[in-house]
Each structure stands twice: as C-alpha cells, then as structure tokens.
Design an enzyme around this catalytic site. Structure first.
Site, PDB file in Angstrom:
ATOM      1  N   GLU A  24       0.847  -1.195   0.000  1.00 59.48           N
ATOM      2  CA  GLU A  24       0.000   0.000   0.000  1.00 59.48           C
ATOM      3  C   GLU A  24       0.884   1.245   0.000  1.00 59.48           C
ATOM      4  O   GLU A  24       1.776   1.366   0.837  1.00 59.48           O
ATOM      5  CB  GLU A  24      -0.907  -0.005   1.239  1.00 59.48           C
ATOM      6  CG  GLU A  24      -1.970  -1.093   1.164  1.00 59.48           C
ATOM      7  CD  GLU A  24      -2.564  -1.447   2.530  1.00 59.48           C
ATOM      8  OE1 GLU A  24      -2.276  -0.759   3.520  1.00 59.48           O
ATOM      9  OE2 GLU A  24      -3.318  -2.445   2.582  1.00 59.48           O
ATOM     10  N   LEU A  53      -6.250  -1.585  -1.121  1.00 56.05           N
ATOM     11  CA  LEU A  53      -6.122  -1.661   0.338  1.00 56.05           C
ATOM     12  C   LEU A  53      -6.741  -2.970   0.833  1.00 56.05           C
ATOM     13  O   LEU A  53      -7.899  -3.008   1.246  1.00 56.05           O
ATOM     14  CB  LEU A  53      -6.833  -0.450   0.947  1.00 56.05           C
ATOM     15  CG  LEU A  53      -6.375  -0.004   2.321  1.00 56.05           C
ATOM     16  CD1 LEU A  53      -6.806   1.435   2.540  1.00 56.05           C
ATOM     17  CD2 LEU A  53      -6.968  -0.876   3.403  1.00 56.05           C
ATOM     18  N   GLU A  55      -5.015  -6.379   2.674  1.00 55.53           N
ATOM     19  CA  GLU A  55      -3.817  -7.123   3.068  1.00 55.53           C
ATOM     20  C   GLU A  55      -3.880  -8.592   2.666  1.00 55.53           C
ATOM     21  O   GLU A  55      -2.874  -9.196   2.329  1.00 55.53           O
ATOM     22  CB  GLU A  55      -3.589  -7.005   4.578  1.00 55.53           C
ATOM     23  CG  GLU A  55      -3.081  -5.645   5.033  1.00 55.53           C
ATOM     24  CD  GLU A  55      -4.163  -4.571   5.088  1.00 55.53           C
ATOM     25  OE1 GLU A  55      -5.361  -4.923   4.973  1.00 55.53           O
ATOM     26  OE2 GLU A  55      -3.837  -3.383   5.224  1.00 55.53           O
ATOM     27  N   GLN A  77       1.899  -2.338   5.585  1.00 53.86           N
ATOM     28  CA  GLN A  77       2.135  -0.977   6.057  1.00 53.86           C
ATOM     29  C   GLN A  77       2.428  -0.918   7.566  1.00 53.86           C
ATOM     30  O   GLN A  77       3.281  -0.163   8.001  1.00 53.86           O
ATOM     31  CB  GLN A  77       0.936  -0.116   5.694  1.00 53.86           C
ATOM     32  CG  GLN A  77       1.253   1.345   5.628  1.00 53.86           C
ATOM     33  CD  GLN A  77       0.187   2.092   4.855  1.00 53.86           C
ATOM     34  OE1 GLN A  77      -0.967   2.161   5.280  1.00 53.86           O
ATOM     35  NE2 GLN A  77       0.553   2.625   3.705  1.00 53.86           N
ATOM     36  N   PHE A  78       1.697  -1.720   8.330  1.00 57.73           N
ATOM     37  CA  PHE A  78       1.956  -1.888   9.771  1.00 57.73           C
ATOM     38  C   PHE A  78       1.659  -3.341  10.101  1.00 57.73           C
ATOM     39  O   PHE A  78       0.692  -3.903   9.583  1.00 57.73           O
ATOM     40  CB  PHE A  78       1.045  -0.985  10.614  1.00 57.73           C
ATOM     41  CG  PHE A  78       1.338   0.477  10.466  1.00 57.73           C
ATOM     42  CD1 PHE A  78       2.249   1.112  11.298  1.00 57.73           C
ATOM     43  CD2 PHE A  78       0.715   1.215   9.472  1.00 57.73           C
ATOM     44  CE1 PHE A  78       2.524   2.470  11.142  1.00 57.73           C
ATOM     45  CE2 PHE A  78       0.991   2.575   9.315  1.00 57.73           C
ATOM     46  CZ  PHE A  78       1.889   3.197  10.150  1.00 57.73           C
ATOM     47  N   HIS A 124      -1.983   0.183  15.474  1.00 59.03           N
ATOM     48  CA  HIS A 124      -0.857   0.148  14.542  1.00 59.03           C
ATOM     49  C   HIS A 124       0.385  -0.499  15.149  1.00 59.03           C
ATOM     50  O   HIS A 124       1.234  -0.976  14.429  1.00 59.03           O
ATOM     51  CB  HIS A 124      -0.450   1.577  14.147  1.00 59.03           C
ATOM     52  CG  HIS A 124      -1.344   2.242  13.168  1.00 59.03           C
ATOM     53  ND1 HIS A 124      -2.658   2.513  13.420  1.00 59.03           N
ATOM     54  CD2 HIS A 124      -1.108   2.706  11.912  1.00 59.03           C
ATOM     55  CE1 HIS A 124      -3.194   3.128  12.370  1.00 59.03           C
ATOM     56  NE2 HIS A 124      -2.277   3.243  11.436  1.00 59.03           N
TER      57      HIS A 124
END
Lengths: 322, 361
Positions: A24, A53, A55, A77-78, A124
C-alpha cells in the site's frame, strides 16, 4: 535505518529483475515511511506496485507472484494490519513448500514495521512477533541497526524460504550507524553481541536493543557489567550464541515490547533453562509490556519498558541469587 | 426521475447452454470435436469410477475423508478441457479430480493424499498446479497473483481457479476479483455453484440473483453457464481463456450445477437435502446428457461404453494398487520440505523423532 532498507531494495532490484515490490502506497509516495522512495521512478510501475487496500490479497497474490517465478517483496504498512492477512501468512505462505512436497518454493519477503513509541493512531503498534515465530515454515528476523537492516534484508531476499522482516517503527529515523555502500548479507540465525559484559546477559531485539544498550551504559556506572545480545533473528534462533553468553554470566534478563504472556521471551526462558540450567545463578527475568492491549499514544510510554525500568530490574537481578 | 438509478435493475439471467437436457445440440456448431468430447467423457467416467472406488474403500477404512465430484463432472471437465497443460495453471479447491488428472497430477498421488500420506502432495515438476486448497477461498488470491506474474514475465499462460458458492462469501473472493480487475490478470475465476456449502443452501450465501453478476462490481466480465452441459462449459471457458491470453483480463464464470452426492464421506445429506430437488437434478445428470449427445451423433453404443468403463476401472485399480503399496510415511515426512534451509533446532527434532520411531533414516 530507513535509508539502509531503501538502498538494499534498490540494489537487489538492480541485480535481479525478478524482484518486485508490492504494497500500500509504495509507489509514488514511496511508502508511508519512505522505505520505497524513488523505487517506482527507477524501476517502473510494473515492478513497484501500489496495491488496493486489502492485506489478504496483497500477501495472497504475492504467493502467486512467487510461484510464477518472481521474487516479491511485500510491504505490510503496519504489522497491526497483518491480522487481515493472517490466514495467508500463517496457513499459506508458511506451508506451501511443505504442502507441495517441495514443488513450490516461496522466495518472498514480507516487510513490516512493528512496535510502538511513535504515537501512531490506535491498532498500529503492537509487537506481534510471537504469532509468527509460532508458525513453522516462516522465518522471522528483526534487525536493530541500520547495518543489519541492510544485510538481513539482502539475506532474506536471497533466501528461498519466506521471511517476515520486522522493522522497528521507532528505529526508522532514530537509528543511525555506518552502512557500507556495497551489497552484503548478514546471515539469518546469528545474533550480535551489541555490548560485551560479564555479570548479566540482557537479550533484546529490534527497537528494544537501543533501550537495552542505554540501560547497560547506566548499569556500568553502577559497576554492573551487562552483555547485551541483539538476537536479530527469532527463527532460526541462535541458541549456541545465547548459551555462550549465559554460560559466562549466569544471569539473564529478556526485554521485549510485547505483552508478557505468550511472548517470545517465554520461549527464550524455556530454551535457556534447558541449555544452561547449571550455569544459572538466579531465575531468568522477563521485562515486557503488561498483558493489556496496546494503548493510545498518550500513555504508550507507560506501556513499553523504558530504560529506568530495565536498569532497576537488571540491577536487582545482578544481586539476586538462586 | 424518469429512470431508476437504483441497482440492480436487470432481468433474471438464463445460464448459457448448448445442449438440451436430453442432449440435443442447438442449431449452432459444436464447440468441441467428437474426439474431444469422447476424451472428456472418458475423464468424466474415470471420475465416477474413482469416486465409487474411493467411497467404498473409505467405508472399509482404507481411504480418508474425501469429496466426490458426483453431479459436477461436466462442470469440472468442461472447464479443464479448455486449458493447455503445457502453459496454463490450475489453482484448485478439492473437488476437481478430473481437472488435476488431465493436467498431469498422478491419480496415485491424489489417492495417497486422501490416505493421509504427505507424499501424495507431491506435484511433479512439469505439472502446473498448486496443492489442493482446504482453507476455502485462500487459493483465489494466489491464482490472481500467479496469473499476474505470468503476464509480467511475458508468458501467455493463464491460471484458472476453482471454488464454490460457499467460498465466494469469503473476503479473499472479493479482494481477488478486485485486484484482478485492476491489474487485468489473466485469471479465470471458476465458481461452481453446486447449491450447497455442506448443509448451507446457496440462498444463505448471497442475496444477489446470481454469483456471476457480482463481477460487475469489480469491472470484471461475468458469465453464467449450465454446468451440466459439457459443451457450454467448455465454450465459455475457452472464450475466457482466449480473452485472458490476449491480455484482456479476468472472467468470473458461474457454473450452475448440483452436488448430487454428499459434501464428503463424513457428511449425511439426508439431514438437510430436499429429496424432490435432488431427484430433479439427478434427471439432469451431466454424464447421461453427453452420452445422449454422442448417441445423436451416432458414435456411442453399449460396446463402447463397456470398453470405456473397463479401461477406466483398470486405470483406477492400477493407481490404487500403487497407492496401497506405497510404504507408510516415516517421521521424516513431518520435516521434509518445510524449509529450503531448515533451522538447526528442527533438524535436531527430525533426528530425535526418527530415533523414537524406528531408528534414524
């Protein structure tokens, strides 16, 4: 550290046209932390792909890309968002070689920042490494220095096993050390002695290594000599390296950001007592976050073990006896 | 407002078909040569023979829990017959026996897998398929990535992935169609709507009138086909394959069929299935339908039927014999192929397990 990761990705993509980067915001933006900055301009939209978007399909399609003959590097991303890809990572990535009896290698790397300390929004920042170390078939590495970040990423990309490569959210910009320009690898499964010492072995990985080193410095002023081990790699685990240190010091503290119960520290305690029982002079201690959900940013400094706490607990350990 | 902007707003869709229920071809030309139809019928027959044999062995405790293809033979074989095994990939679920065999997966491996021997998972190096998928829908993103990767590397191979009406409720289905539409992956999403997800009827999976129309939401072409009509299934799949090869992206095919057997050998469909509905679908048997078609072409008779049955039975018996004579896996089978470079700790465990289970090998 972020520059070291970026440089490694660029060098590997240059050297091997099969390497593709998906994730992303990895394209024009260069990733929310800029780990892929400039790569799309250099290698094109075909090789550095901004993904929808989702995962699950980012990891799932990465599996397919690997099986088609490419060597994908996936950016999650996290790691907190890894839950939405957990079925693909735990049940698919980690098992396809075994399930196909060796027919399908999965040379893919999942890069993901993890851990807290930078005031991210909720959900996150958890340190979920133990979910993945409990997943046979998947290697897990977590560098603490820029040097290791580059060398371990190169090794992970070279490996024919899938590797989860965890990046310390807090160390991205904080960690600065010398990184050679040329390509090199740091072997998976070898720890680093971050600081030599004689009285206590303090084991950490990723962002916690920095906390451990600062605590060791303070402790040395109190006359306590602490050896800091930076594990670098959780699976494979450098059991010999740990045993070597523990047989010398006889006292062990394990430091991690994750909650206590079920954390990787428990695995280390079990391993050390088995390998080094007769060297131990005191019970092994674990310094961790409490068994509570990762909190909002305003109180995260109360959650993650800090230098003062490590100093206190390790000083007590140095005096404790079995 | 003169026109409604509320969707959906279209008529119900009749599945594409070529044969009547009694096997009469419409006025057009057949999409398959007689030889191709005979070959397909042989795979369908082979499947029936295998399913019967495996079911009876399962009842005797010599075979594990497995899912028969019964009722869906034309759906699976029609789709597979549109593929080129040399360059196309199958990303299966677990109810696609004839497609995998046609692609080159050995029958004895299929059998060994369901006998619980990990060696059964072995996919020969030249066979373009993934392992069977038990975690429903997880294969769909993998097929999408595989197809996309083939396209990136300049191959004109395509990937087809099989799944059911139930699996289409998973997030992986949605995420995959969405991505495939964006990157124009050469992938065929072959959804077998067989009416049931174990005991859960199709109505509990979606309020949409068809599964095929869900493709519209992803900018992907959807098509609905009579899954018991071999010629129709072959034709729409061949069209989707040609489209994917040409670089024109993915297709969602809804093959409307019916699981006339149990979900698997552990299932008891009498607890939930409507007997009248079952009998209605048994009347539409795909194997009988294609045989009727061949009779209408004057190239099918009882002698040929017996010959085909005998040759299929011999082939299945031979494969089952190989499977039966394959030694039980040793404890090494727990460890082999988990890693390219195994951690030392796992290697130590491998040795320990071997020593405890009859000595190191």
């Amino acid at each position: 550290m972020i520059e070291a990761i970026r440089e490694c990705l660029g060098q590997e993509m240059d050297a091997d046209s099969r390497v593709v980067v998906i994730g992303e915001d990895v394209g024009v933006l260069g990733g929310v932390f800029r780990a892929t900055d400039g790569l799309q301009a250099r290698f094109g939209k075909e090789r550095v792909v901004d993904m929808p978007l989702a995962e699950g399909v980012i990891v799932g399609s990465g599996i397919g890309l690997a099986m088609s003959g490419l060597r994908p590097v996936i950016e999650l991303q996290f790691l907190g968002f890894g839950h939405q890809a957990f079925h693909q990572i735990g049940q698919q990535v980690a098992r396809l070689r075994y399930r196909s009896q060796g027919r399908h290698a999965l040379p893919l790397v999942i890069r993901s920042p993890f851990g807290g300390g930078v005031r991210t929004p909720e959900l996150h920042s958890d340190a979920f490494e133990a979910f993945y170390t409990h997943t046979p078939g998947l290697k897990v590495v977590a560098p603490a220095t820029a040097y290791d970040a580059k060398g371990l990423l190169a090794a992970a990309m070279e490996s024919d096993d899938p590797v989860l490569y965890l990046e310390p959210l807090k160390g991205y910009r904080l960690t600065k050390d010398e990184v050679p320009d040329e390509r090199y690898t740091v072997p998976l499964g070898k720890l680093r002695v971050a600081r030599a010492g004689t009285a206590v072995t303090l084991i950490a990985w990723s962002a916690a290594v920095n906390v451990a080193e600062r605590a060791a410095e303070e402790l040395s002023e109190q006359g306590i000599s602490v050896e800091v081990l930076d594990l670098r790699s959780l699976n494979p685990l450098d059991i010999d390296g740990i045993a070597e240190s523990v047989s010398k010091t006889g006292r062990v503290a394990i430091l991690h950001e994750a909650p206590l119960t079920g954390g990787f520290g428990g695995e280390l305690v079990a391993t050390i007592q088995q390998e080094c029982f007769y060297s131990l002079e005191a019970p092994i201690i674990r310094i961790s976050a409490p068994d509570t959900p990762y909190p909002l940013g305003g109180v995260e400094d109360l959650y993650i073990p800090d230098v003062d706490r490590v100093v206190d607990e390790v000083a007590a350990l140095a005096k404790a006896s079995a | 407002m003169s026109e409604s902007r509320f969707l959906p707003n279209f008529e119900s869709i009749a599945p594409f078909s070529r044969l009547t229920e009694s096997g009469i071809l419409d006025s057009g030309e057949s999409p398959m040569s007689d030889e191709a139809v005979l070959e397909a019928l042989r795979y369908m027959t082979l499947t029936r023979v295998f399913d019967d044999k495996a079911t009876s062995m399962q009842r005797q405790g010599r075979f594990g829990t497995f899912s028969s293809v019964r009722g869906q033979e034309a759906s699976v074989v029609g789709a597979a017959s549109a593929l080129d095994p040399a360059k196309d990939w199958i990303v299966p679920q677990y109810r696609e026996f004839p497609a995998l065999i046609r692609h080159g997966y050995p029958i004895e491996n299929f059998a060994l897998y369901f006998m619980g021997n990990p060696k059964g998972g072995t996919i020969p190096a030249n066979v373009n398929m993934l392992p069977m998928q038990i975690s429903l829908a997880a294969q769909i993103p993998q097929a999408t990535g595989l197809a996309w990767g083939l396209k990136m590397q300049g191959s004109d191979g395509v990937a087809i992935t099989f799944f059911g009406d139930g699996a289409s409720s998973e997030g992986d289905f949605h995420e995959s169609l969405n991505l495939a539409g964006i990157v124009k992956a050469p992938v065929i999403f072959f959804l077998q709507n067989n009416g049931w997800a174990i005991s859960t009827p199709r109505e509990n999976q979606t309020a949409a009138r068809s599964f095929a129309e869900r493709a519209i939401g992803y900018g992907v072409e959807g098509v609905i086909v009579d899954g018991n009509d071999l010629l129709a299934v072959h034709e729409v799949t061949a069209r989707a394959v040609a489209k994917a090869r040409a670089g024109d992206g993915p297709t969602l095919i809804e093959s409307v069929t019916y699981r006339t057997g149990a979900h698997n050998t552990a299932d008891d469909p009498t607890r939930y299935i409507d007997q009248q509905e079952l009998e209605k679908w048994q009347q539409k048997d795909p194997v009988e339908r294609i045989k009727n078609y061949l009779r209408s072409r004057g190239i099918w008779n009882e002698t040929l039927e017996q010959e085909m049955l005998d040759s299929c039975a011999a082939q299945i018996d031979e494969a089952m014999e190989i499977a039966r004579n394959t030694p039980l896996a040793t404890s090494d089978a727990l460890f082999d192929h988990v890693y390219a470079e195994p951690p030392q700790r796992m290697l130590d465990q491998k040795l320990d397990w071997a020593n405890r289970n009859g000595g190191a090998r």
